[in-house]
Design a protein around this motif. Structure first.
Motif, short mmCIF file in Angstrom:
data_model
loop_
_atom_site.label_atom_id
_atom_site.label_comp_id
_atom_site.label_asym_id
_atom_site.label_seq_id
_atom_site.Cartn_x
_atom_site.Cartn_y
_atom_site.Cartn_z
N GLN A 19 0.86 -1.19 0.00
CA GLN A 19 0.00 0.00 0.00
C GLN A 19 0.89 1.24 0.00
OE1 GLN A 19 -3.62 -0.10 0.42
NE2 GLN A 19 -3.36 -2.28 0.07
N LEU A 20 0.46 2.27 -0.71
CA LEU A 20 1.19 3.53 -0.67
C LEU A 20 0.52 4.46 0.33
CD1 LEU A 20 1.98 4.26 -4.43
CD2 LEU A 20 3.42 3.18 -2.71
N THR A 21 1.29 4.97 1.27
CA THR A 21 0.79 5.93 2.24
C THR A 21 0.86 7.33 1.66
OG1 THR A 21 2.96 6.32 3.21
CG2 THR A 21 1.67 4.48 4.13
N VAL A 22 0.27 8.27 2.36
CA VAL A 22 0.36 9.68 1.95
C VAL A 22 1.83 10.10 1.88
CG1 VAL A 22 -0.13 12.04 2.70
CG2 VAL A 22 -1.93 10.32 2.78
N GLY A 58 -7.43 5.64 2.78
CA GLY A 58 -6.26 6.47 3.07
C GLY A 58 -4.96 5.90 2.55
N LEU A 59 -5.06 4.83 1.76
CA LEU A 59 -3.89 4.18 1.17
C LEU A 59 -4.19 3.90 -0.29
CD1 LEU A 59 -3.37 1.52 3.99
CD2 LEU A 59 -1.98 3.57 3.65
N LEU A 60 -3.13 3.82 -1.11
CA LEU A 60 -3.31 3.44 -2.50
C LEU A 60 -2.78 2.02 -2.71
CD1 LEU A 60 -2.25 6.60 -4.55
CD2 LEU A 60 -4.54 5.88 -3.88
N SER A 61 -3.64 1.13 -3.17
CA SER A 61 -3.21 -0.21 -3.55
C SER A 61 -2.61 -0.13 -4.95
CB SER A 61 -4.40 -1.17 -3.55
OG SER A 61 -5.30 -0.80 -4.58
N VAL A 62 -2.02 -1.21 -5.41
CA VAL A 62 -1.44 -1.21 -6.75
C VAL A 62 -2.53 -1.00 -7.79
CG1 VAL A 62 -1.47 -3.72 -7.10
CG2 VAL A 62 0.27 -2.33 -8.25
#
Length: 79
Positions: A19-22, A58-62
């Motif tokens: 997951q990509l955080t802010v 609040g997170l970006l998945s692939v």
């Protein structure tokens, strides 16, 4: 899904949790601009999350990241 985008995602996913955080997205965006142009990326990152964080966690998945990378070619370039 493109292997290129998965590789870029993995590069920005610094803690390797999938997951990509802010903070991780902010660091990725900051790398696209000369430091002199970057004062505050929070507004840009907030807008990106509002558009691409489709499950609003609040997170970006692939799978959420790929459309973002497709719309921001600079993000997908190998630096």
């Amino acid at each position: 899904m493109s292997d290129q985008y998965e590789a870029v995602f993995a590069r920005y996913d610094t803690d390797g949790d999938g997951q990509l955080t802010v903070d991780e997205v902010t660091a990725a965006i900051a790398g696209m601009f000369p430091a002199a142009e970057v004062n505050d990326l929070s507004g840009i990152v907030k807008a990106l999350f509002a558009e691409y964080d489709t499950d609003n966690n609040g997170l970006l998945s692939v799978t959420e990241f790929v459309p973002l990378a497709q719309n921001l070619p600079e993000l997908g370039s190998e630096a």
